[in-house]
Design an enzyme around this catalytic site. Structure first.
Site, PDB file in Angstrom:
ATOM      1  N   GLY A  47       4.332 -37.714  19.205  1.00  0.00           N
ATOM      2  CA  GLY A  47       2.843 -37.766  18.658  1.00  0.00           C
ATOM      3  C   GLY A  47       1.894 -37.153  20.043  1.00  0.00           C
ATOM      4  O   GLY A  47       2.211 -37.058  21.065  1.00  0.00           O
ATOM      5  N   CYS A  95       3.950 -42.666  27.126  1.00  0.00           N
ATOM      6  CA  CYS A  95       2.682 -41.708  26.690  1.00  0.00           C
ATOM      7  C   CYS A  95       2.595 -40.454  27.515  1.00  0.00           C
ATOM      8  O   CYS A  95       2.892 -40.471  28.851  1.00  0.00           O
ATOM      9  CB  CYS A  95       1.491 -42.543  26.933  1.00  0.00           C
ATOM     10  SG  CYS A  95      -0.034 -41.652  26.619  1.00  0.00           S
ATOM     11  N   LEU A  96       2.443 -39.292  26.904  1.00  0.00           N
ATOM     12  CA  LEU A  96       2.565 -38.167  27.619  1.00  0.00           C
ATOM     13  C   LEU A  96       1.298 -38.230  28.761  1.00  0.00           C
ATOM     14  O   LEU A  96       1.503 -37.249  29.710  1.00  0.00           O
ATOM     15  CB  LEU A  96       2.230 -36.973  26.763  1.00  0.00           C
ATOM     16  CG  LEU A  96       3.525 -36.848  25.635  1.00  0.00           C
ATOM     17  CD1 LEU A  96       3.177 -35.931  24.656  1.00  0.00           C
ATOM     18  CD2 LEU A  96       4.799 -36.546  26.370  1.00  0.00           C
ATOM     19  N   GLU A 138      -1.391 -43.626  18.579  1.00  0.00           N
ATOM     20  CA  GLU A 138      -2.235 -42.077  18.396  1.00  0.00           C
ATOM     21  C   GLU A 138      -3.627 -42.569  17.860  1.00  0.00           C
ATOM     22  O   GLU A 138      -4.658 -42.013  18.601  1.00  0.00           O
ATOM     23  CB  GLU A 138      -1.593 -41.082  17.567  1.00  0.00           C
ATOM     24  CG  GLU A 138      -0.187 -40.658  17.817  1.00  0.00           C
ATOM     25  CD  GLU A 138      -0.091 -40.382  19.215  1.00  0.00           C
ATOM     26  OE1 GLU A 138      -1.022 -39.981  19.841  1.00  0.00           O
ATOM     27  OE2 GLU A 138       1.150 -40.571  19.538  1.00  0.00           O
TER      28      GLU A 138
HETATM   29  O1  GNR Z   1       6.382 -39.396  22.733  1.00  0.00           O
HETATM   30  C1  GNR Z   1       5.622 -40.488  22.546  1.00  0.00           C
HETATM   31  N1  GNR Z   1       6.795 -41.368  22.403  1.00  0.00           N
HETATM   32  C2  GNR Z   1       6.209 -42.756  21.987  1.00  0.00           C
HETATM   33  C3  GNR Z   1       7.358 -43.705  21.891  1.00  0.00           C
HETATM   34  C4  GNR Z   1       6.822 -45.238  21.358  1.00  0.00           C
HETATM   35  C5  GNR Z   1       5.412 -45.385  20.995  1.00  0.00           C
HETATM   36  C6  GNR Z   1       4.670 -44.166  20.942  1.00  0.00           C
HETATM   37  C7  GNR Z   1       4.907 -43.029  21.261  1.00  0.00           C
HETATM   38  S1  GNR Z   1       3.886 -41.678  21.389  1.00  0.00           S
HETATM   39  C8  GNR Z   1       4.329 -40.727  22.771  1.00  0.00           C
HETATM   40  C9  GNR Z   1       3.439 -39.398  22.792  1.00  0.00           C
HETATM   41  C10 GNR Z   1       2.233 -39.795  23.137  1.00  0.00           C
HETATM   42  O2  GNR Z   1       1.690 -40.186  24.263  1.00  0.00           O
HETATM   43  N2  GNR Z   1       1.296 -39.795  22.161  1.00  0.00           N
HETATM   44  O3  GNR Z   1       0.156 -40.415  22.085  1.00  0.00           O
HETATM   45 NI    NI Z   2      -0.036 -41.339  24.245  1.00  0.00          NI
END
Ligand code: GNR
Ligand code: NI
Length: 172
Positions: A47, A95-96, A138
């Site tokens: 996401g 989270c990225l 998100e």
């Molecule tokens: O890649 C992502 N993995 C994830 C795993 C569990 C719950 C939410 C996520 S979102 C994350 C990518 C991201 O930071 N999206 O904002």
């Molecule tokens: Ni995130």
């Protein structure tokens, strides 16, 4: 050659900002969705919200398909949660924008989300499991909220310090 966005990391102020609704899904918004998807696949992640690429509009993309599976991109503009279950679900999230960190987060198990799709048409999605955690994660981004905001300040500060340490070691 397709361009990618740079993903911003904590403590960038755009991660704390509330993103603005879009008026309609224009060609420019569709281009943004395409570039966000490419950026998400490249990362890789499941996401990505516009705040994470320093754009403060209410746009998010997701794809939960595995690397060997057929792509299943989901693009949302102006998403709104219109139902959440009383039942809760705990899952490990990452989270990225908070690289190499993860923690368990409790959220409503099932949500229903109303949004505008890639073509600008109204649509709804009912999500459970990982997709439910992802879409809530998100939408939180669009509201300036990170998964670490659900943790104790002790755990949150530990994670933020670890990210700073990785940055200083040029590991991010
Ligand atoms: O890649 C992502 N993995 C994830 C795993 C569990 C719950 C939410 C996520 S979102 C994350 C990518 C991201 O930071 N999206 O904002
Ligand atoms: Ni995130």
């Amino acid at each position: 050659m397709s361009t990618l966005y740079d993903i911003i990391n904590v403590p960038h102020p755009s991660l704390k900002a509330v993103a603005n609704p879009i008026d309609s899904v224009t060609n420019d918004i569709r281009k943004q969705m395409d570039t966000m998807l490419a950026t998400m696949y490249d990362a890789p992640g499941i996401g990505l919200a516009a705040n994470q690429v320093d754009i403060l509009n209410r746009v998010l993309v997701m794809d939960l398909a595995g690397t060997d599976e057929k792509k299943n991109p989901i693009c949302m503009a102006n998403p709104e949660i219109i139902y959440e279950s009383e039942e809760m679900s705990v899952m490990e999230e990452g989270c990225l924008s908070i690289p190499h960190q993860a923690a368990e987060v409790e959220r409503p198990a099932i949500v229903r989300v109303k949004y505008l799709d890639y073509n600008g048409n109204p649509a709804e999605l009912e999500a459970e499991g990982l997709l439910s955690h992802c879409v809530q994660h998100e939408i939180d981004h669009l509201n300036g909220t990170l998964f670490i905001d659900y943790l104790s300040s002790l755990k949150r500060n530990m994670i933020l310090k670890k990210v700073e340490k990785l940055k200083k070691q040029n590991l991010i």
